[in-house]
Design an enzyme around this catalytic site. Structure first.
Site, PDB file in Angstrom:
ATOM      1  N   LYS A 178      -4.347  -6.976   7.896  1.00  0.00           N
ATOM      2  CA  LYS A 178      -3.827  -6.706   6.546  1.00  0.00           C
ATOM      3  C   LYS A 178      -4.238  -7.804   5.581  1.00  0.00           C
ATOM      4  O   LYS A 178      -4.139  -8.985   5.898  1.00  0.00           O
ATOM      5  CB  LYS A 178      -2.290  -6.611   6.585  1.00  0.00           C
ATOM      6  N   HIS A 217       6.704  -5.919  10.991  1.00  0.00           N
ATOM      7  CA  HIS A 217       6.085  -4.711  11.554  1.00  0.00           C
ATOM      8  C   HIS A 217       4.699  -5.003  12.106  1.00  0.00           C
ATOM      9  O   HIS A 217       3.975  -5.866  11.607  1.00  0.00           O
ATOM     10  CB  HIS A 217       5.968  -3.641  10.464  1.00  0.00           C
ATOM     11  N   LYS A 249      15.704   0.623  10.878  1.00  0.00           N
ATOM     12  CA  LYS A 249      14.807   0.274  11.999  1.00  0.00           C
ATOM     13  C   LYS A 249      14.602  -1.239  12.082  1.00  0.00           C
ATOM     14  O   LYS A 249      14.380  -1.792  13.154  1.00  0.00           O
ATOM     15  CB  LYS A 249      13.467   0.979  11.854  1.00  0.00           C
ATOM     16  N   ASP A 250      14.653  -1.930  10.928  1.00  0.00           N
ATOM     17  CA  ASP A 250      14.449  -3.377  10.936  1.00  0.00           C
ATOM     18  C   ASP A 250      15.729  -4.111  11.335  1.00  0.00           C
ATOM     19  O   ASP A 250      15.693  -5.115  12.039  1.00  0.00           O
ATOM     20  CB  ASP A 250      13.953  -3.833   9.563  1.00  0.00           C
ATOM     21  N   TYR A 279      -1.434  -3.836  -0.275  1.00  0.00           N
ATOM     22  CA  TYR A 279      -2.198  -4.350   0.855  1.00  0.00           C
ATOM     23  C   TYR A 279      -3.186  -3.339   1.408  1.00  0.00           C
ATOM     24  O   TYR A 279      -2.978  -2.135   1.300  1.00  0.00           O
ATOM     25  CB  TYR A 279      -1.289  -4.908   1.951  1.00  0.00           C
TER      26      TYR A 279
HETATM   27  C1  LIG Z   1       3.527   2.053   6.682  1.00  0.00           C
HETATM   28  C2  LIG Z   1       3.431   3.477   6.200  1.00  0.00           C
HETATM   29  C3  LIG Z   1       4.555   4.225   5.919  1.00  0.00           C
HETATM   30  N1  LIG Z   1       4.438   5.501   5.475  1.00  0.00           N
HETATM   31  C4  LIG Z   1       5.659   6.251   5.144  1.00  0.00           C
HETATM   32  C5  LIG Z   1       6.699   6.297   6.239  1.00  0.00           C
HETATM   33  C6  LIG Z   1       8.017   6.277   5.508  1.00  0.00           C
HETATM   34  O1  LIG Z   1       8.403   7.623   5.210  1.00  0.00           O
HETATM   35  C7  LIG Z   1       7.713   5.553   4.197  1.00  0.00           C
HETATM   36  C8  LIG Z   1       8.207   4.123   4.196  1.00  0.00           C
HETATM   37  O2  LIG Z   1       7.704   3.505   5.362  1.00  0.00           O
HETATM   38  P1  LIG Z   1       8.333   2.123   5.869  1.00  0.00           P
HETATM   39  O3  LIG Z   1       9.817   2.163   5.715  1.00  0.00           O
HETATM   40  O4  LIG Z   1       7.774   1.874   7.238  1.00  0.00           O
HETATM   41  O5  LIG Z   1       7.726   1.107   4.819  1.00  0.00           O
HETATM   42  P2  LIG Z   1       7.756  -0.494   4.980  1.00  0.00           P
HETATM   43  O6  LIG Z   1       9.047  -0.937   5.566  1.00  0.00           O
HETATM   44  O7  LIG Z   1       7.329  -1.029   3.676  1.00  0.00           O
HETATM   45  O8  LIG Z   1       6.624  -0.746   6.044  1.00  0.00           O
HETATM   46  C9  LIG Z   1       5.594  -1.692   5.835  1.00  0.00           C
HETATM   47  O9  LIG Z   1       6.219  -2.926   5.860  1.00  0.00           O
HETATM   48  C10 LIG Z   1       5.539  -4.050   6.352  1.00  0.00           C
HETATM   49  C11 LIG Z   1       5.657  -5.138   5.311  1.00  0.00           C
HETATM   50  C12 LIG Z   1       4.164  -3.866   6.813  1.00  0.00           C
HETATM   51  O10 LIG Z   1       3.385  -4.816   6.923  1.00  0.00           O
HETATM   52  C13 LIG Z   1       3.727  -2.554   7.261  1.00  0.00           C
HETATM   53  O11 LIG Z   1       2.414  -2.314   6.813  1.00  0.00           O
HETATM   54  C14 LIG Z   1       4.563  -1.410   6.898  1.00  0.00           C
HETATM   55  O12 LIG Z   1       5.219  -1.052   8.091  1.00  0.00           O
HETATM   56  O13 LIG Z   1       6.278   5.556   4.060  1.00  0.00           O
HETATM   57  C15 LIG Z   1       3.215   6.101   5.280  1.00  0.00           C
HETATM   58  O14 LIG Z   1       3.126   7.258   4.876  1.00  0.00           O
HETATM   59  N2  LIG Z   1       2.079   5.382   5.575  1.00  0.00           N
HETATM   60  C16 LIG Z   1       2.140   4.087   6.012  1.00  0.00           C
HETATM   61  O15 LIG Z   1       1.077   3.462   6.238  1.00  0.00           O
END
Ligand SMILES: Cc1cn([C@H]2C[C@H](O)[C@@H](COP(=O)(O)OP(=O)(O)O[C@H]3O[C@H](C)C(=O)[C@H](O)[C@H]3O)O2)c(=O)[nH]c1=O
Length: 180
Positions: free
Chosen positions: A72, A62, A168-169, A132
């Site tokens: 980060k 991401h 999404k990934d 992080y």
């Molecule tokens: C990133 C983020 C997400 N969210 C909410 C949105 C979704 O409802 C839920 C899970 O989000 P997501 O599926 O995008 O989480 P990750 O897949 O762990 O995303 C992260 O994964 C990789 C490792 C990264 O480096 C990024 O910082 C970040 O994108 O948290 C928030 O409320 N605030 C935030 O800053």
């Protein structure tokens, strides 16, 4: 703390000085003055994140588009992950290159990933808790994913089986088609 540049020099491995005694351990997980000295610039973190994942979960890759790219500072406080940064800075001599390192509760290592990189990790322990700090706020409208197994990146993820991915990934674009 020991600061070690990786094969992408702006991506740094940071190993804190750990003080152990018969009670356990103590270390400074972040010190603004020491961190700014390590990266030779003033960094202002505005958000802390915390995720928990099961074995073979792969979160990423991401990044956020300008004008809100995120630097980060990442670490694993339970379990172990293989953490990866991919250089997406157009004018960089290491554009499209990646670096990876194992971060764990045991090694207490941190990775500094500047703005302009995609970031992701694969969990290699039964579970992992990942913390992080980011240098800009989350802007979902600017958030983008990059395909974890893009042959052009050829990231050597440690676990051979198909990882557990968010939709999404799993559907993320290849570098050749990515927006950055
Ligand atoms: C990133 C983020 C997400 N969210 C909410 C949105 C979704 O409802 C839920 C899970 O989000 P997501 O599926 O995008 O989480 P990750 O897949 O762990 O995303 C992260 O994964 C990789 C490792 C990264 O480096 C990024 O910082 C970040 O994108 O948290 C928030 O409320 N605030 C935030 O800053």
């Amino acid at each position: 703390m020991i600061v070690t540049p990786t094969s992408i020099p702006d991506v740094l491995i940071i190993e804190p000085r750990v003080f152990g005694d018969d009670r356990g351990f103590f270390f400074e997980s972040f010190n603004q003055q020491r961190f700014d000295e390590a990266i030779s610039r003033r960094v202002h973190f505005v958000q802390d994140n915390h995720s928990r994942s099961n074995r073979n979960v792969l979160r990423g890759l991401h990044y956020q588009l300008p004008p809100h790219p995120q630097g980060k500072l990442v670490r694993c406080v339970q379990g172990e992950v293989f953490d990866v940064a991919v250089d997406l800075r157009r004018n960089s001599s290491t554009f499209g290159k990646w670096v990876g390192t194992l971060l764990s509760a045991e090694n207490k290592r941190q990775l500094w990933i500047p703005e302009g990189f995609a970031h992701g990790f694969q969990v290699v322990s039964e579970t992992a808790e990942f913390l992080y700090k980011t240098t800009d706020f989350w802007h979902p409208e600017l958030e983008r994913s990059l395909r974890w197994n893009d042959p052009e990146l050829a990231i050597a993820w440690p676990l051979a089986e198909q990882p557990i991915l968010a939709t999404k990934d799993a559907q993320a674009p290849l570098l050749a088609n990515a927006e950055f």
